[in-house]
Motif scaffolding. Structure first.
Motif, PDB file in Angstrom:
ATOM      1  N   PRO A   1     110.057 -28.764  -9.623  1.00  0.00           N
ATOM      2  CA  PRO A   1     109.106 -27.657  -9.791  1.00  0.00           C
ATOM      3  C   PRO A   1     108.514 -27.218  -8.461  1.00  0.00           C
ATOM      4  O   PRO A   1     108.430 -28.002  -7.511  1.00  0.00           O
ATOM      5  N   GLN A   2     108.085 -25.963  -8.416  1.00  0.00           N
ATOM      6  CA  GLN A   2     107.489 -25.409  -7.202  1.00  0.00           C
ATOM      7  C   GLN A   2     105.980 -25.729  -7.165  1.00  0.00           C
ATOM      8  O   GLN A   2     105.140 -24.839  -7.150  1.00  0.00           O
ATOM      9  N   GLU A   3     105.681 -27.024  -7.134  1.00  0.00           N
ATOM     10  CA  GLU A   3     104.283 -27.462  -7.042  1.00  0.00           C
ATOM     11  C   GLU A   3     103.847 -27.349  -5.585  1.00  0.00           C
ATOM     12  O   GLU A   3     104.318 -28.091  -4.718  1.00  0.00           O
ATOM     13  N   GLN A   4     102.927 -26.423  -5.330  1.00  0.00           N
ATOM     14  CA  GLN A   4     102.632 -26.050  -3.954  1.00  0.00           C
ATOM     15  C   GLN A   4     102.043 -27.194  -3.123  1.00  0.00           C
ATOM     16  O   GLN A   4     102.227 -27.244  -1.914  1.00  0.00           O
ATOM     17  N   LYS A   5     101.335 -28.111  -3.760  1.00  0.00           N
ATOM     18  CA  LYS A   5     100.730 -29.205  -3.009  1.00  0.00           C
ATOM     19  C   LYS A   5     101.777 -30.172  -2.459  1.00  0.00           C
ATOM     20  O   LYS A   5     101.486 -30.958  -1.559  1.00  0.00           O
ATOM     21  N   HIS A   6     103.005 -30.133  -3.011  1.00  0.00           N
ATOM     22  CA  HIS A   6     104.055 -31.046  -2.560  1.00  0.00           C
ATOM     23  C   HIS A   6     105.132 -30.359  -1.731  1.00  0.00           C
ATOM     24  O   HIS A   6     105.821 -31.025  -0.948  1.00  0.00           O
ATOM     25  N   LEU A   7     105.319 -29.051  -1.886  1.00  0.00           N
ATOM     26  CA  LEU A   7     106.442 -28.374  -1.238  1.00  0.00           C
ATOM     27  C   LEU A   7     106.385 -28.471   0.282  1.00  0.00           C
ATOM     28  O   LEU A   7     107.409 -28.698   0.936  1.00  0.00           O
ATOM     29  N   LYS A   8     105.184 -28.293   0.865  1.00  0.00           N
ATOM     30  CA  LYS A   8     105.057 -28.363   2.322  1.00  0.00           C
ATOM     31  C   LYS A   8     105.427 -29.742   2.846  1.00  0.00           C
ATOM     32  O   LYS A   8     105.944 -29.881   3.966  1.00  0.00           O
ATOM     33  N   GLU A   9     105.149 -30.782   2.058  1.00  0.00           N
ATOM     34  CA  GLU A   9     105.459 -32.139   2.488  1.00  0.00           C
ATOM     35  C   GLU A   9     106.962 -32.396   2.513  1.00  0.00           C
ATOM     36  O   GLU A   9     107.439 -33.237   3.284  1.00  0.00           O
ATOM     37  N   VAL A  10     107.712 -31.692   1.666  1.00  0.00           N
ATOM     38  CA  VAL A  10     109.155 -31.913   1.585  1.00  0.00           C
ATOM     39  C   VAL A  10     109.863 -31.312   2.794  1.00  0.00           C
ATOM     40  O   VAL A  10     110.659 -31.982   3.465  1.00  0.00           O
ATOM     41  N   ALA A  11     109.581 -30.038   3.098  1.00  0.00           N
ATOM     42  CA  ALA A  11     110.236 -29.371   4.229  1.00  0.00           C
ATOM     43  C   ALA A  11     109.449 -28.128   4.606  1.00  0.00           C
ATOM     44  O   ALA A  11     108.914 -27.446   3.727  1.00  0.00           O
ATOM     45  N   PRO A  12     109.371 -27.811   5.895  1.00  0.00           N
ATOM     46  CA  PRO A  12     108.705 -26.569   6.313  1.00  0.00           C
ATOM     47  C   PRO A  12     109.364 -25.353   5.671  1.00  0.00           C
ATOM     48  O   PRO A  12     110.600 -25.264   5.604  1.00  0.00           O
ATOM     49  N   GLY A  13     108.542 -24.444   5.168  1.00  0.00           N
ATOM     50  CA  GLY A  13     109.056 -23.219   4.584  1.00  0.00           C
ATOM     51  C   GLY A  13     109.398 -23.305   3.116  1.00  0.00           C
ATOM     52  O   GLY A  13     109.608 -22.279   2.463  1.00  0.00           O
ATOM     53  N   LEU A  14     109.445 -24.527   2.562  1.00  0.00           N
ATOM     54  CA  LEU A  14     109.791 -24.645   1.147  1.00  0.00           C
ATOM     55  C   LEU A  14     108.693 -24.073   0.261  1.00  0.00           C
ATOM     56  O   LEU A  14     108.954 -23.664  -0.877  1.00  0.00           O
ATOM     57  N   GLU A  15     107.457 -24.017   0.780  1.00  0.00           N
ATOM     58  CA  GLU A  15     106.355 -23.456   0.000  1.00  0.00           C
ATOM     59  C   GLU A  15     106.537 -21.964  -0.263  1.00  0.00           C
ATOM     60  O   GLU A  15     105.937 -21.402  -1.181  1.00  0.00           O
ATOM     61  N   TYR A  16     107.409 -21.303   0.536  1.00  0.00           N
ATOM     62  CA  TYR A  16     107.616 -19.862   0.347  1.00  0.00           C
ATOM     63  C   TYR A  16     108.474 -19.558  -0.870  1.00  0.00           C
ATOM     64  O   TYR A  16     108.642 -18.380  -1.221  1.00  0.00           O
ATOM     65  N   THR A  17     109.050 -20.583  -1.493  1.00  0.00           N
ATOM     66  CA  THR A  17     109.783 -20.334  -2.735  1.00  0.00           C
ATOM     67  C   THR A  17     108.844 -19.835  -3.819  1.00  0.00           C
ATOM     68  O   THR A  17     109.288 -19.186  -4.770  1.00  0.00           O
ATOM     69  N   VAL A  18     107.539 -20.149  -3.695  1.00  0.00           N
ATOM     70  CA  VAL A  18     106.529 -19.496  -4.531  1.00  0.00           C
ATOM     71  C   VAL A  18     106.194 -18.199  -3.803  1.00  0.00           C
ATOM     72  O   VAL A  18     105.321 -18.156  -2.946  1.00  0.00           O
ATOM     73  N   ASP A  19     106.903 -17.140  -4.154  1.00  0.00           N
ATOM     74  CA  ASP A  19     106.919 -15.927  -3.335  1.00  0.00           C
ATOM     75  C   ASP A  19     105.863 -14.932  -3.811  1.00  0.00           C
ATOM     76  O   ASP A  19     105.968 -14.380  -4.906  1.00  0.00           O
ATOM     77  N   TYR A  20     104.857 -14.693  -2.961  1.00  0.00           N
ATOM     78  CA  TYR A  20     103.836 -13.689  -3.253  1.00  0.00           C
ATOM     79  C   TYR A  20     104.100 -12.380  -2.512  1.00  0.00           C
ATOM     80  O   TYR A  20     103.274 -11.464  -2.560  1.00  0.00           O
ATOM     81  N   GLY A  21     105.230 -12.290  -1.802  1.00  0.00           N
ATOM     82  CA  GLY A  21     105.573 -11.061  -1.117  1.00  0.00           C
ATOM     83  C   GLY A  21     104.596 -10.718  -0.007  1.00  0.00           C
ATOM     84  O   GLY A  21     104.070 -11.587   0.692  1.00  0.00           O
ATOM     85  N   TRP A  22     104.327  -9.427   0.158  1.00  0.00           N
ATOM     86  CA  TRP A  22     103.490  -8.952   1.260  1.00  0.00           C
ATOM     87  C   TRP A  22     102.023  -9.289   1.057  1.00  0.00           C
ATOM     88  O   TRP A  22     101.197  -9.073   1.954  1.00  0.00           O
ATOM     89  N   LEU A  23     101.657  -9.813  -0.116  1.00  0.00           N
ATOM     90  CA  LEU A  23     100.263 -10.166  -0.381  1.00  0.00           C
ATOM     91  C   LEU A  23     100.019 -11.670  -0.242  1.00  0.00           C
ATOM     92  O   LEU A  23      99.004 -12.170  -0.731  1.00  0.00           O
TER      93      LEU A  23
END
Length: 538
Positions: free
Chosen positions: A306-328
């Motif tokens: 799952p794209q749990e934001q509190k864990h994505l950054k710990e896995v790899a840089p940039g993986l948190e962007y899979t939760v995509d908010y676009g230009w906002l």
């Protein structure tokens, strides 16, 4: 500008912003290429080109022995044919349509809904994802007190090449380590490369017609940042991208998977059209030349969960962007942080949405007050505007001049109700994407009949209440003098309610609370201005 035109203008502006945001999120041009280029790593080892990957005219998925693996987070099936990860069941996330079953991320039961992780070696006689491996047992389980679980598969040929493919599952993690160990006992040097890819169909995981979501490939590098690749784009042209960092994988609503190599390791990102609506996204890297009697190894990590934001950054840089908010993103990211902070205190996502809405309403109170005051003044002069329209009829020039004189006399800015609201629209859109894209909201209960804030209200209570609040809001504004316009304003709340029947309950809850607070604020301001007007007349 009368109230009807103001409201229509705001709705039109909001719709344009939503369409623009959606276009930006889904249609941003990717970095694509068609040339296969050899990659040279810092140690001088040359990787085999992507063209050397195993290929056949028709995609097939032969089956071997099934290896069952269970940890505290997942249940997985590894097939000895290629050592593929063919099935991955997330134990802490329920299926979308059946909460009695766990969510299945990887699966190989149907080619029309295929999602698997493959890997292999490239080189003379080396095993790829079509080779047959062997293992000591078919069932593995992470026991109490164990922090990791190792599954070892082996392969060898008559020439003396020996390969071990080792999966390592970790407690409390959706990251699986994969190591290849190549021992060369053949008597001659072997040039070897390794590839890691994810295969996905293009038909599943697209969301609903009313709430479409992105499904496709994605990759990240420090230079290019986060890039998404639609399946249609992969069909037109294969990706070939050299890098020394980052990851590549597949993204869908709420979930993602990615192969991650150690930073500094040269690799080539690629995508391939496998036919029959199947596509692969992966990376290839070099093990170099393995001398006779020598052993070489390559390590990779696979994130699938799952794209749990509190864990994505710990896995790899940039993986948190899979939760995509676009230009906002710059607005949505702090909004999500505030929302999760509130939820950590109240332990209910529905209550957190309500409190965040109240907080935003307080922050924008001065802007909203200015807007509602302008609307209230427009409501006060509405009868006089009607008289002016009746007096000048179709003489547009005289009508406009008389209206401007009235606005000047009454000190009314006809745009005063519009501009303050336009300032708030980006925040509303950002919160919309936060509520839509956060896996933390998936299957999160609120109260009573609302068992899942990411799903529609099963009894449509919230959309109906929201429609009623829109009717109340419109009644606080002066009715348009044109009968046709008046009918449009009456139909609009009903039409909007129908749209919200298909929206997740969390989104409808946000809009409902926001409408209630707006009604209270507008009603209070209307009474204040009407009271002041009566006092002035007295």
């Amino acid at each position: 500008m009368d109230t009807k035109r103001l409201i229509l203008f705001l709705i039109f502006s909001f719709s344009i912003l939503m369409l623009w945001d959606g276009w930006q999120r889904e249609s941003a041009p990717p970095t694509m290429g068609t040339q296969n280029v050899q990659t040279v790593n810092p140690t001088g080892k040359t990787a085999q080109p992507v063209a050397a990957l195993p290929h056949s005219d028709a995609f097939t998925l032969p089956a071997g022995q099934k290896i069952h693996v269970k940890t505290d987070m997942v249940e997985a099936i590894i097939d000895t044919q290629g050592g593929d990860l063919r099935h991955l069941e997330l134990l802490h996330h329920k299926a979308t349509d059946n909460k009695d079953k766990n969510f299945v991320l990887f699966d190989d039961q149907s080619l029309s809904h295929l999602y698997i992780a493959q890997s292999g070696l490239i080189g003379n006689g080396l095993p790829n994802h079509k080779a047959a491996f062997v293992t000591e047992k078919s069932d593995y389980s992470l026991e109490q007190g164990q922090d990791k679980l190792e599954v070892r598969l082996t392969w060898k040929n008559e020439a003396g090449l020996q390969v071990a493919k080792i999966y390592t599952f970790h407690r409390g993690s959706y990251v699986t380590d994969l190591r290849y160990e190549l021992h060369n006992a053949s008597g001659q040097a072997v040039d070897a490369s390794a590839y890691f890819q994810i295969v996905h169909d293009s038909l599943s995981s697209k969301g609903s017609a009313m709430m479409p979501t992105f499904s496709g490939a994605a990759y990240f590098t420090e230079g290019d940042k986060y890039k998404k690749l639609k399946f249609d784009e992969m069909k037109k042209s294969n990706l070939s991208k050299n890098a020394t960092d980052g990851w590549i994988g597949m993204v869908q609503h709420y979930f993602a998977s990615a192969w991650i190599l150690k930073s500094g390791t040269s690799r080539e990102f690629y995508t391939k059209d496998l036919g029959n609506n199947l596509y692969s996204a992966g990376e290839v890297t070099s093990l170099g030349s393995v001398a006779p009697g020598a052993t070489s190894q390559i390590d990779a990590r696979l994130f699938a969960g799952p794209q749990e934001q509190k864990h994505l950054k710990e896995v790899a840089p940039g993986l948190e962007y899979t939760v995509d908010y676009g230009w906002l993103t710059v607005i949505a990211t702090p909004l999500f942080w505030v929302l999760t902070t509130i939820q950590s205190l109240v332990h209910n996502w529905g209550v957190a949405i309500i409190l965040l809405t109240v907080l935003l309403k307080l922050i924008f109170f001065p802007l909203s007050a200015a807007s509602y005051k302008s609307m209230a003044h427009m409501r006060k002069v509405a009868p006089r505007l009607q008289q002016i329209k009746e007096r000048y009829g179709d003489d547009r020039e005289k009508l406009h001049k008389a209206m401007m004189e009235l606005y000047k006399t009454e000190k009314i800015n006809p745009m005063g109700g519009c501009l303050p609201i336009l300032v708030q629209i980006p925040v509303f859109i950002a919160l919309y994407w936060v509520l839509l894209g956060s896996v933390e909201m998936r299957h999160a209960p609120f109260i009573l009949w609302i068992k899942d804030l990411s799903a529609t209200d099963p009894y449509y209570v919230l959309p109906i209440l929201m429609g009623l609040t829109m009717i109340i809001q419109s009644s606080l504004n002066p009715p348009p003098p044109d009968p046709v316009q008046a009918k449009v304003m009456k139909i609009m709340p009903v039409a909007f309610s129908v749209f919200f029947f298909f929206f997740p309950a969390g989104l409808v809850l946000y809009w409902l609370v926001n409408n209630i607070l707006s009604i209270a604020q507008q009603w209070a301001i209307n009474r204040s201005i009407e009271g002041a007007s009566k006092g002035a007349k007295a």
